[in-house]
Motif scaffolding. Structure first.
Motif, PDB file in Angstrom:
ATOM      1  N   UNK A 529       0.829  -1.201   0.000  1.00  0.00           N
ATOM      2  CA  UNK A 529       0.000   0.000   0.000  1.00  0.00           C
ATOM      3  C   UNK A 529       0.866   1.253   0.000  1.00  0.00           C
ATOM      4  N   UNK A 530       1.887   1.285   0.847  1.00  0.00           N
ATOM      5  CA  UNK A 530       2.792   2.436   0.893  1.00  0.00           C
ATOM      6  C   UNK A 530       3.543   2.582  -0.427  1.00  0.00           C
ATOM      7  N   UNK A 531       3.996   1.473  -0.990  1.00  0.00           N
ATOM      8  CA  UNK A 531       4.684   1.530  -2.281  1.00  0.00           C
ATOM      9  C   UNK A 531       3.773   2.114  -3.352  1.00  0.00           C
ATOM     10  N   UNK A 532       2.499   1.719  -3.323  1.00  0.00           N
ATOM     11  CA  UNK A 532       1.523   2.259  -4.278  1.00  0.00           C
ATOM     12  C   UNK A 532       1.331   3.756  -4.074  1.00  0.00           C
ATOM     13  N   UNK A 533       1.204   4.183  -2.831  1.00  0.00           N
ATOM     14  CA  UNK A 533       1.059   5.617  -2.565  1.00  0.00           C
ATOM     15  C   UNK A 533       2.245   6.391  -3.120  1.00  0.00           C
ATOM     16  N   UNK A 534       3.431   5.898  -2.854  1.00  0.00           N
ATOM     17  CA  UNK A 534       4.622   6.606  -3.315  1.00  0.00           C
ATOM     18  C   UNK A 534       4.712   6.614  -4.833  1.00  0.00           C
ATOM     19  N   UNK A 535       4.315   5.525  -5.467  1.00  0.00           N
ATOM     20  CA  UNK A 535       4.323   5.486  -6.932  1.00  0.00           C
ATOM     21  C   UNK A 535       3.332   6.482  -7.526  1.00  0.00           C
ATOM     22  N   UNK A 536       2.296   6.811  -6.739  1.00  0.00           N
ATOM     23  CA  UNK A 536       1.292   7.776  -7.189  1.00  0.00           C
ATOM     24  C   UNK A 536       1.597   9.195  -6.731  1.00  0.00           C
TER      25      UNK A 536
END
Length: 613
Positions: A529-536
């Motif tokens: 989830x954190x990786x997704x947030x950072x990618x966005x």
């Protein structure tokens, strides 16, 4: 004795605000709070009955269950005190070596008022309970509202040891939601449920926390989280945002001369842990009105579409494979992985044998089979720390409980049509169906965790007469995830509806998760989830706290406190930093080193072990 007053409303808040100084100033919040139906309870809590511990204090919270004078007929005040105590003991480590109240945290006396009601999501079949705790030391000039969702399937006080313990002494009002869960159990045997004050009442006599449709010949216990027909998890974020609006409306009511209270003049901090942590992250992704000023989420049950793994996926996997994998020698020292005599539990060896007979394991010995099961889970993403801690979850049979209940929720089943033959019923001490004692039933709302078994309610079905009786039910539940039939498609749709959405760019967001979480492993939840947030393009703070696991309350169990650290102190610190940013102008850090604490060991917890900055 508490003074109790009641205000009644239907779909409008005009009666609620009658007599307030300026009705024109209430218009905005009258519109915002039209999701409340029926009674709003207003109670005062002072002189030995406060907001944070119902007058028990830390010593009383730790002790035996708060007494009830007439156990078959508890008063609402007695039930409230028991509910607060149960929520504290179910979440925080209050043991003599845990350090709560001396190393971190406190339970001061916080007098004030409570406002409580049933609120409704548009289109929902059942309400969620909302509650505002308003301390007498609330500062109208430095307005702070904390909003929290209950952990697990707990009731409305289920986040009090996090949100209440941090916010109330600071002078914040705290708004809670049970997010469509809680122990408002409905008993078809006598058609009774739970009223707003926590006491039991018959269908049709007063509004109930959960009132499922009548079913002729039904003989079961209906659980709101599982049988509401709403899939409440899909609306947890909306529950949180409604609780925030309820809090603002009640502040208008309490301080009419200072109204209106809005997100523009009141800092709203969302926090929660476990399912509550997932709920506030869901709310962050739905907050189109920019209600939230910041979010602190502990050990969240969260996934984004296509990112990580949903709880039902890895929980049904764990229910089948972990019993055998934990028979591997590497887990010989893990708490609850062996019998008191040091032997592998027979049920776990039976699981290895069953999987071998099915051709899913090829090894000819239990040792080889355990090694294969372990390797399979490692390939699926499980790490040793999560599996080691998950020995307790497996020993307590929680995977079956989670899997059966959540499947019913996602499929929107009734108490009599749960998948794979499961159902909830009152049981005796032998686990077989039997009437429950009146005193136990009367205290369900206060004592229940929201997801039986417990308190005289058992989870029945899903078993056969084999040497491994639980496997058939677990495989049926797993089949709903891996299959492609109508039920499997509906279940996947239910899970997909719970996925988190992207929060706004400028929202301060901090996720704190134990590295050894065995229930919601970080590799399946927070990390993707954190990786997704950072990618966005988002910049969440993320602490993967060494030696912390999912249940602080488990730290009082043999072997747990010595090996692990509590997570609550790190959550409190994150909230402190968010407060400093919102109210004192401290810059919000782009990154912050994760504290490298050390396990407590055999002695009492010392602050140095937490390595807090």
């Amino acid at each position: 004795m508490n003074k109790r007053t009641y205000a009644w409303l239907a779909l409008s808040f005009v009666p609620l605000f009658a007599g307030c100084a300026s009705s024109s100033r209430m218009t905005e919040h009258s519109m915002q709070a039209d999701f409340v139906r029926g009674e709003i309870s207003v109670t005062e809590h002072r002189h030995g009955d406060d907001l944070l511990s119902a007058g028990l204090g830390l010593k009383g919270l730790v002790g035996a269950a708060s007494p009830i004078a007439d156990p078959a007929h508890p008063t609402s005040a007695e039930l409230r005190r028991r509910a607060i105590q149960a929520s504290w003991k179910g979440i925080a480590d209050l043991g003599p070596l845990g350090g709560y109240g001396s190393v971190y945290g406190a339970v001061p006396d916080v007098p004030g008022r409570e406002y409580q009601a049933f609120a409704w999501i548009p289109g929902a079949k059942q309400p969620h309970r909302v509650l505002l705790q308003l301390p007498d030391n609330f500062d109208v000039h430095r307005r702070c509202l904390v909003v929290a969702a209950s952990s697990g399937s707990r009731g409305v006080y289920g986040a009090i040891s996090l949100a209440g313990a941090w916010g109330l002494p600071r002078g914040c009002a705290v708004a809670y939601t049970d997010k469509g869960t809680g122990a408002g159990y409905f008993d078809y045997a006598d058609d009774s449920g739970v009223a707003l004050d926590g006491t039991r009442a018959k269908r049709g006599t007063v509004p109930l926390e959960f009132e499922p449709p009548a079913m002729a010949g039904a003989d079961a216990i209906a659980i709101k989280h599982m049988h509401s027909g709403d899939n409440p998890e899909a609306d947890w974020g909306r529950h949180v945002l409604q609780a925030a609006k309820f809090g603002l409306a009640m502040l208008d009511r309490a301080y009419p001369q200072e109204a209106p209270f809005t997100a523009a003049n009141t800092r709203i901090i969302a926090t929660g842990l476990s399912n509550g942590g997932g709920a506030v992250l869901q709310a962050a992704g739905l907050d189109d009105e920019h209600l939230l000023a910041g979010v602190v989420s502990l050990e969240p049950n969260i996934h984004a579409q296509g990112q990580g793994r949903a709880l039902y996926d890895y929980a049904t996997e764990a229910g089948i494979w972990l019993p055998c994998a934990l028979a591997d020698a590497r887990f010989a020292k893990a708490p609850f992985a062996r019998t008191p005599h040091g032997d592998i539990p027979p049920a776990w060896l039976a699981r290895c044998a069953s999987l071998h007979e099915q051709g899913k394991l090829s090894g000819g010995t239990s040792t080889a089979q355990a090694a294969e099961a372990y390797a399979r889970l490692r390939a699926a993403g499980w790490n040793d720390g999560a599996m080691e801690v998950a020995a307790s979850i497996t020993a307590f049979d929680l995977w079956r409980v989670i899997d059966a209940g959540y499947a019913a929720s996602y499929l929107r089943r009734t108490a009599m049509t749960m998948p794979c033959g499961f159902r909830y019923a009152t049981v005796g001490t032998d686990g077989k169906p039997a009437p429950v004692a009146a005193a136990v039933k009367a205290a369900w709302w206060a004592d229940g965790s929201g997801i039986p078994p417990g308190n005289g309610i058992g989870l029945l079905g899903g078993m056969d007469a084999s040497a491994d009786p639980g496997l058939a039910g677990q495989e049926c539940l797993r089949g709903l995830w891996e299959g492609n039939g109508t039920d499997a498609q509906m279940l996947h749709a239910g899970v997909d509806a719970t996925a988190g959405r992207l929060p706004r760019q400028d929202l301060p967001l901090w996720i704190v998760h134990g590295a050894d979480d065995g229930l919601l492993p970080t590799v399946f939840s927070s990390e993707p989830y954190v990786a997704w947030l950072r990618a966005q393009g988002r910049q969440p703070l993320y602490w993967k706290v060494p030696h912390a696991q999912h249940f602080d309350a488990f730290l009082v169990l043999p072997g747990f406190g010595e090996r692990h650290l509590p997570l609550l102190p790190y959550g409190y610190l994150a909230l402190d930093r968010l407060w400093a940013h919102l109210f004192e102008g401290a810059p919000w850090p782009r990154e912050l080193a994760v504290p490298q604490g050390q396990p407590r060991g055999a002695g009492p917890l010392e602050r140095a072990a937490l390595a807090l900055p």
